[in-house]
Design a protein around this motif. Structure first.
Motif, PDB file in Angstrom:
ATOM      1  N   TYR A   1     -18.448   1.772   1.456  1.00 37.31           N
ATOM      2  CA  TYR A   1     -18.121   2.322   2.772  1.00 37.31           C
ATOM      3  C   TYR A   1     -17.368   1.295   3.627  1.00 37.31           C
ATOM      4  CZ  TYR A   1     -21.484   5.951   1.516  1.00 37.31           C
ATOM      5  OH  TYR A   1     -22.147   6.975   0.878  1.00 37.31           O
ATOM      6  N   GLU A   2     -17.720   0.026   3.454  1.00 35.13           N
ATOM      7  CA  GLU A   2     -17.054  -1.023   4.231  1.00 35.13           C
ATOM      8  C   GLU A   2     -15.625  -1.264   3.744  1.00 35.13           C
ATOM      9  OE1 GLU A   2     -19.527  -4.412   3.798  1.00 35.13           O
ATOM     10  OE2 GLU A   2     -21.277  -3.500   4.755  1.00 35.13           O
ATOM     11  N   MET A   3     -15.428  -1.172   2.426  1.00 33.46           N
ATOM     12  CA  MET A   3     -14.141  -1.533   1.833  1.00 33.46           C
ATOM     13  C   MET A   3     -13.139  -0.382   1.822  1.00 33.46           C
ATOM     14  SD  MET A   3     -13.842  -4.690   0.805  1.00 33.46           S
ATOM     15  CE  MET A   3     -12.595  -4.600  -0.482  1.00 33.46           C
ATOM     16  N   TRP A   4     -13.639   0.868   1.818  1.00 27.87           N
ATOM     17  CA  TRP A   4     -12.738   1.997   1.668  1.00 27.87           C
ATOM     18  C   TRP A   4     -12.004   2.236   2.984  1.00 27.87           C
ATOM     19  CZ3 TRP A   4     -11.634   2.475  -3.019  1.00 27.87           C
ATOM     20  CH2 TRP A   4     -10.938   3.587  -3.517  1.00 27.87           C
ATOM     21  N   GLY A   5     -11.416   3.403   3.169  1.00 25.67           N
ATOM     22  CA  GLY A   5     -10.661   3.638   4.393  1.00 25.67           C
ATOM     23  C   GLY A   5      -9.324   2.931   4.337  1.00 25.67           C
ATOM     24  N   SER A   6      -9.044   2.063   5.296  1.00 20.87           N
ATOM     25  CA  SER A   6      -7.730   1.414   5.380  1.00 20.87           C
ATOM     26  C   SER A   6      -7.401   0.616   4.125  1.00 20.87           C
ATOM     27  CB  SER A   6      -7.671   0.500   6.607  1.00 20.87           C
ATOM     28  OG  SER A   6      -8.668  -0.506   6.535  1.00 20.87           O
ATOM     29  N   LYS A   7      -8.392  -0.110   3.581  1.00 17.33           N
ATOM     30  CA  LYS A   7      -8.121  -0.886   2.365  1.00 17.33           C
ATOM     31  C   LYS A   7      -7.983   0.015   1.152  1.00 17.33           C
ATOM     32  CE  LYS A   7      -9.791  -5.470   3.538  1.00 17.33           C
ATOM     33  NZ  LYS A   7     -10.541  -6.652   3.080  1.00 17.33           N
ATOM     34  N   GLY A   8      -8.785   1.085   1.128  1.00 18.53           N
ATOM     35  CA  GLY A   8      -8.683   2.023   0.013  1.00 18.53           C
ATOM     36  C   GLY A   8      -7.313   2.672  -0.054  1.00 18.53           C
ATOM     37  N   ARG A   9      -6.712   2.901   1.115  1.00 15.34           N
ATOM     38  CA  ARG A   9      -5.402   3.544   1.144  1.00 15.34           C
ATOM     39  C   ARG A   9      -4.291   2.639   0.622  1.00 15.34           C
ATOM     40  NH1 ARG A   9      -6.837   4.980   6.872  1.00 15.34           N
ATOM     41  NH2 ARG A   9      -8.706   6.203   6.463  1.00 15.34           N
ATOM     42  N   ARG A  10      -4.606   1.369   0.435  1.00 10.67           N
ATOM     43  CA  ARG A  10      -3.624   0.486  -0.186  1.00 10.67           C
ATOM     44  C   ARG A  10      -3.337   0.907  -1.627  1.00 10.67           C
ATOM     45  NH1 ARG A  10      -5.790  -5.457   1.868  1.00 10.67           N
ATOM     46  NH2 ARG A  10      -5.515  -5.072   4.103  1.00 10.67           N
ATOM     47  N   VAL A  11      -4.280   1.643  -2.207  1.00 19.91           N
ATOM     48  CA  VAL A  11      -4.065   2.167  -3.556  1.00 19.91           C
ATOM     49  C   VAL A  11      -2.862   3.100  -3.543  1.00 19.91           C
ATOM     50  CG1 VAL A  11      -5.055   3.571  -5.406  1.00 19.91           C
ATOM     51  CG2 VAL A  11      -6.505   1.937  -4.173  1.00 19.91           C
ATOM     52  N   LEU A  12      -2.745   3.919  -2.493  1.00 20.55           N
ATOM     53  CA  LEU A  12      -1.602   4.830  -2.386  1.00 20.55           C
ATOM     54  C   LEU A  12      -0.296   4.050  -2.296  1.00 20.55           C
ATOM     55  CD1 LEU A  12      -3.029   7.463   0.141  1.00 20.55           C
ATOM     56  CD2 LEU A  12      -2.662   7.778  -2.306  1.00 20.55           C
ATOM     57  N   GLN A  13      -0.317   2.967  -1.530  1.00 21.15           N
ATOM     58  CA  GLN A  13       0.880   2.137  -1.394  1.00 21.15           C
ATOM     59  C   GLN A  13       1.237   1.499  -2.732  1.00 21.15           C
ATOM     60  OE1 GLN A  13      -0.225  -0.600   1.686  1.00 21.15           O
ATOM     61  NE2 GLN A  13      -0.398   0.976   3.272  1.00 21.15           N
ATOM     62  N   TRP A  14       0.223   1.005  -3.441  1.00 22.82           N
ATOM     63  CA  TRP A  14       0.440   0.374  -4.749  1.00 22.82           C
ATOM     64  C   TRP A  14       0.950   1.396  -5.747  1.00 22.82           C
ATOM     65  CZ3 TRP A  14      -1.754   0.882  -9.667  1.00 22.82           C
ATOM     66  CH2 TRP A  14      -1.534  -0.177 -10.551  1.00 22.82           C
ATOM     67  N   ALA A  15       0.431   2.634  -5.645  1.00 21.42           N
ATOM     68  CA  ALA A  15       0.841   3.688  -6.580  1.00 21.42           C
ATOM     69  C   ALA A  15       2.336   3.963  -6.485  1.00 21.42           C
ATOM     70  CB  ALA A  15       0.057   4.966  -6.309  1.00 21.42           C
ATOM     71  N   GLU A  16       2.876   3.860  -5.287  1.00 22.90           N
ATOM     72  CA  GLU A  16       4.292   4.129  -5.093  1.00 22.90           C
ATOM     73  C   GLU A  16       5.174   3.070  -5.759  1.00 22.90           C
ATOM     74  OE1 GLU A  16       5.590   6.788  -3.948  1.00 22.90           O
ATOM     75  OE2 GLU A  16       3.684   7.712  -3.382  1.00 22.90           O
ATOM     76  N   THR A  17       4.603   1.929  -6.067  1.00 20.49           N
ATOM     77  CA  THR A  17       5.363   0.867  -6.740  1.00 20.49           C
ATOM     78  C   THR A  17       5.269   0.975  -8.261  1.00 20.49           C
ATOM     79  OG1 THR A  17       3.536  -0.742  -6.868  1.00 20.49           O
ATOM     80  CG2 THR A  17       4.790  -0.645  -4.796  1.00 20.49           C
ATOM     81  N   GLN A  18       4.486   1.936  -8.741  1.00 22.64           N
ATOM     82  CA  GLN A  18       4.235   2.047 -10.183  1.00 22.64           C
ATOM     83  C   GLN A  18       5.005   3.180 -10.847  1.00 22.64           C
ATOM     84  OE1 GLN A  18       2.180  -0.426 -11.609  1.00 22.64           O
ATOM     85  NE2 GLN A  18       2.522  -1.146  -9.502  1.00 22.64           N
TER      86      GLN A  18
END
Length: 326
Positions: free
Chosen positions: A136-153
């Motif tokens: 719960y602490e790590m998700w949210g804004s940091k979890g959405r970095r996965v979406l940003q990383w996905a766009e580079t893949q």
């Protein structure tokens, strides 16, 4: 005999601990399995809102432990009593689960562990006091970095899953979980003859979160699941525990933790994923092969639980690095 034990024996109309063992023996004969879902379950026990104080294995005498375990077998209420007895018996239960090869017998001794929401999470907090709220602490804004990383893949993952352009924050958080199996390499199935076969990304996604239509008959779903597991023990995709969601993936109507042929309902997808991750450690079982890289990512990127560092896939490691960037 301890005063606590005497008091409980008198309350139950028993004269000695021998009566408890006899009742327990008869109950196990009558009820071969605790995994049948009950429709008349009382209001579930909710996870403890404040950090638990981890008890010690030596805090209970053998007699006190016997009384509590016996009471828990036959009672689901009051909720505070269930939570308290489960917390006090946690060290002994966890030790048994870590040491045994077959955890079914332990779960028969402690049926409230799985059929009462919040108890797996409480046991995990006893094991890892500082890790209990990490997702719960790590998700949210940091979890959405996965979406940003996905766009580079590249865009290959987009042929498996469609994410709307306009998302609320909650929907974006959910979308990240559903994207993970398509971004990370699926695992391998190894037959008894040693032949390795790679799972598909779709199979990995179903092993992580199985999405079914609204109105799915849960008892029937459980029966079909049991038949599938018995017929395909080696190749079964949906190795328990895993998450079951009914309805649209970004706005499900119901979400369950599936464990030991039980469907334990949770308030949200993230709550069910959190409980599922913790069940692997409480029950001392391995991640399902199909989606092990998804769980390994959550283990290291979110929970910070050590172990298996040498087995981290390079793609998983890259995403962990991206997730942790400040």
């Amino acid at each position: 005999m301890d005063d606590f034990v005497k008091e409980k024996l008198a309350e139950w109309g028993l004269s000695s601990l021998k009566d408890i063992f006899e009742q327990s023996r008869l109950r196990n004969i009558r009820r071969r399995s605790f995994i049948t879902p009950r429709k008349d379950d009382p209001t579930p026990v909710q996870p403890t809102p404040t950090p638990v104080q981890p008890p010690s294995e030596n805090d209970l005498s053998d007699a006190e432990s016997t009384v509590m375990v016996t009471w828990l077998k036959g009672n689901r209420q009051p909720a505070t009593q269930v939570r308290d007895f489960m917390l006090k018996t946690a060290p002994r239960r966890l030790k048994l689960l870590q040491e045994c090869q077959e955890h079914g017998e332990v779960l028969m001794e402690y049926p409230r562990l799985l059929d009462t929401p919040g108890m797996v999470e409480q046991d995990f907090e006893v094991m890892y006091p500082s890790k209990a709220t990490k997702l719960y602490e790590m998700w949210g804004s940091k979890g959405r970095r996965v979406l940003q990383w996905a766009e580079t893949q590249g865009s290959s993952w987009k042929k498996y899953i469609t994410i709307p352009d306009e998302l609320t924050e909650d929907q974006a958080d959910l979308a990240v979980f559903h994207i993970l199996p398509y971004l990370l390499p699926p695992g391998f199935h190894q037959s008894a003859q040693g032949k390795r076969t790679k799972f598909s990304k779709v199979e990995a996604a179903r092993a992580f979160i199985d999405i079914q239509p609204v109105g799915t008959n849960i008892p029937q779903y459980l029966r079909l699941l049991e038949m599938d597991l018995e017929a395909n023990q080696e190749k079964a995709i949906r190795k328990q525990p895993y998450v079951l969601a009914l309805g649209d993936m970004l706005s499900p109507t119901q979400v369950f933790l599936m464990a030991e042929r039980l469907a334990i309902e949770h308030d949200s997808t993230i709550a069910a994923i959190d409980a599922c991750f913790k069940a692997f450690y409480v029950l001392n079982i391995e991640y399902p092969p199909a989606c092990k890289n998804v769980w390994r990512f959550l283990q290291h990127a979110c929970y910070g639980v050590e172990g298996g560092e040498r087995e981290i896939n390079p793609t998983v490691r890259s995403l962990i690095t991206a997730m942790k960037k400040e």
